[in-house]
Scaffold this motif. Structure first.
Motif, PDB file in Angstrom:
ATOM      1  N   UNK A  64       0.840  -1.194   0.000  1.00 39.74           N
ATOM      2  CA  UNK A  64       0.000   0.000   0.000  1.00 39.74           C
ATOM      3  C   UNK A  64       0.874   1.242   0.000  1.00 39.74           C
ATOM      4  N   UNK A  65       0.555   2.198  -0.881  1.00 40.76           N
ATOM      5  CA  UNK A  65       1.233   3.491  -0.899  1.00 40.76           C
ATOM      6  C   UNK A  65       0.504   4.417   0.076  1.00 40.76           C
ATOM      7  N   UNK A  66       1.192   4.870   1.090  1.00 37.27           N
ATOM      8  CA  UNK A  66       0.526   5.588   2.178  1.00 37.27           C
ATOM      9  C   UNK A  66       0.062   6.983   1.789  1.00 37.27           C
ATOM     10  N   UNK A  67       0.708   7.603   0.803  1.00 39.31           N
ATOM     11  CA  UNK A  67       0.358   8.979   0.445  1.00 39.31           C
ATOM     12  C   UNK A  67      -1.089   9.098  -0.014  1.00 39.31           C
ATOM     13  N   UNK A  72      -1.365  -1.218  -4.081  1.00 39.27           N
ATOM     14  CA  UNK A  72      -0.550  -1.441  -5.274  1.00 39.27           C
ATOM     15  C   UNK A  72      -0.583  -2.901  -5.722  1.00 39.27           C
ATOM     16  N   UNK A  73      -0.583  -3.813  -4.749  1.00 36.14           N
ATOM     17  CA  UNK A  73      -0.532  -5.235  -5.088  1.00 36.14           C
ATOM     18  C   UNK A  73      -1.042  -6.057  -3.915  1.00 36.14           C
ATOM     19  N   UNK A  74      -1.616  -7.214  -4.249  1.00 40.58           N
ATOM     20  CA  UNK A  74      -1.954  -8.232  -3.260  1.00 40.58           C
ATOM     21  C   UNK A  74      -1.285  -9.514  -3.727  1.00 40.58           C
ATOM     22  N   UNK A  75      -0.332  -9.978  -2.920  1.00 36.69           N
ATOM     23  CA  UNK A  75       0.535 -11.089  -3.336  1.00 36.69           C
ATOM     24  C   UNK A  75       1.192 -10.725  -4.676  1.00 36.69           C
ATOM     25  N   UNK A  76       0.932 -11.488  -5.755  1.00 33.77           N
ATOM     26  CA  UNK A  76       1.580 -11.179  -7.032  1.00 33.77           C
ATOM     27  C   UNK A  76       0.702 -10.340  -7.961  1.00 33.77           C
ATOM     28  N   UNK A  77      -0.538 -10.102  -7.565  1.00 32.20           N
ATOM     29  CA  UNK A  77      -1.476  -9.396  -8.445  1.00 32.20           C
ATOM     30  C   UNK A  77      -1.344  -7.884  -8.267  1.00 32.20           C
ATOM     31  N   UNK A  78      -1.146  -7.165  -9.378  1.00 32.87           N
ATOM     32  CA  UNK A  78      -0.948  -5.718  -9.368  1.00 32.87           C
ATOM     33  C   UNK A  78      -2.284  -4.999  -9.538  1.00 32.87           C
ATOM     34  N   UNK A  87       5.322  -7.024  -8.226  1.00 34.87           N
ATOM     35  CA  UNK A  87       5.307  -7.696  -6.930  1.00 34.87           C
ATOM     36  C   UNK A  87       5.768  -9.133  -7.119  1.00 34.87           C
ATOM     37  N   UNK A  88       6.799  -9.525  -6.393  1.00 34.93           N
ATOM     38  CA  UNK A  88       7.346 -10.877  -6.518  1.00 34.93           C
ATOM     39  C   UNK A  88       7.431 -11.529  -5.146  1.00 34.93           C
ATOM     40  N   UNK A 116      -2.779  -9.898   6.049  1.00 31.74           N
ATOM     41  CA  UNK A 116      -4.230  -9.940   6.249  1.00 31.74           C
ATOM     42  C   UNK A 116      -4.646 -10.721   7.488  1.00 31.74           C
ATOM     43  N   UNK A 117      -4.006 -10.445   8.605  1.00 29.33           N
ATOM     44  CA  UNK A 117      -4.425 -11.019   9.878  1.00 29.33           C
ATOM     45  C   UNK A 117      -5.542 -10.156  10.461  1.00 29.33           C
ATOM     46  N   UNK A 118      -6.099 -10.592  11.599  1.00 30.06           N
ATOM     47  CA  UNK A 118      -7.111  -9.797  12.312  1.00 30.06           C
ATOM     48  C   UNK A 118      -6.622  -9.578  13.737  1.00 30.06           C
ATOM     49  N   UNK A 119      -6.234  -8.343  14.103  1.00 31.60           N
ATOM     50  CA  UNK A 119      -6.157  -7.158  13.230  1.00 31.60           C
ATOM     51  C   UNK A 119      -4.969  -7.270  12.267  1.00 31.60           C
TER      52      UNK A 119
END
Length: 202
Positions: A64-67, A72-78, A87-88, A116-119
C-alpha cells in the motif's frame, strides 16, 4: 472415586486447551524486523522493497502506498496501471518484494507491507530517491572557433553507485567519451570527457 476421575479428566482437558492456545500464539505471522526501514535509491534505478515474514499460513500480503492509500498489489497481483510496479514472492525464503522500475522523485514516500491477519499487521518502509547532480563544466553555453580543439567535461555526483555508462548526444547521434569514477570522502563522482575537433561535432 468417580469425583477423582472427573477431576483428572478436567485437568487433562485444561492442559490440552492451554497447550493449543500457546501453540497458536507462537506461530502467528511475524515480520523478521518489525521496525520501520528506509530504502534509498538513485533516480532512474529500480527500487526494491523487501518484506520478510515468518509463519505466514494462508494470509495474503498487500503493498500500500501511504500517500494516497492506494493498494498497489496483493501477493503477485498488481492493482495499479503503472507498469513500473512489480510484486514478486520468494516463498522458500519468506520474502515479499515490491519493485519500482525507473524510480522518480514522485515515488518517494512511505509504503506499507500489510498482512491480512485480524487485526492487520503492518510494516512501514520509507523510500528515499536521490536525484543525481549533473554539471557540464563551463556550461550551459560554450563558444569556440570552428576547427579548434574541443574538450567537454561532465561531472556526475549525488549517486548511490557510479553509473555503468555515460552517453553524449550531439545532432541526434551518440558520441563516445572517456569516463572515470572518482571516490571522494563522502561521494562517488563520475567524470566523462569528450575531446575532438569542432568540425567533427558539427
Amino acid at each position: 472415586m468417580i469425583i477423582q476421575l472427573s477431576f483428572s479428566y478436567l485437568q487433562c482437558y485444561l492442559l490440552l486447551l492451554v497447550t493449543q492456545v500457546t501453540l497458536n500464539s507462537e506461530f502467528l505471522p511475524q515480520f523478521e524486523d518489525p521496525d520501520t526501514e528506509t530504502v534509498t535509491v538513485t533516480e532512474g534505478d529500480t527500487a526494491v522493497i523487501t518484506c520478510k515474514i515468518g509463519y505466514l499460513n494462508n494470509q495474503s500480503v498487500s503493498w500500500i502506498r501511504r500517500s494516497d492509500s492506494h493498494i498497489l498489489a496483493v501477493d503477485k497481483e498488481i492493482f495499479i496501471s503503472d507498469d513500473r510496479f512489480m510484486s514478486t514472492i520468494q516463498e522458500l525464503s519468506n520474502i515479499w518484494m515490491l519493485k519500482i522500475r525507473y524510480v522518480s522523485a514522485q515515488d518517494a514516500g512511505a509504503y506499507e507491507c500489510q498482512v491480512s491477519t485480524v487485526p492487520k499487521m503492518t510494516k512501514i518502509f520509507n523510500l528515499n530517491v536521490i536525484i543525481p547532480k549533473v554539471d557540464i563544466l563551463g556550461g550551459p553555453n560554450l563558444y569556440i572557433q570552428t576547427g579548434s580543439f574541443l574538450q567537454l567535461e561532465c561531472m556526475i555526483s549525488h549517486v548511490m553507485s557510479a553509473p555503468q555508462f555515460v552517453m553524449w548526444e550531439h545532432g541526434g547521434r551518440v558520441v563516445p567519451g572517456k569516463t572515470v569514477n572518482i571516490q571522494t570522502k563522502h561521494d562517488i563522482v563520475t567524470k566523462s570527457v569528450l575531446r575532438g575537433a569542432t568540425h567533427g561535432l558539427d
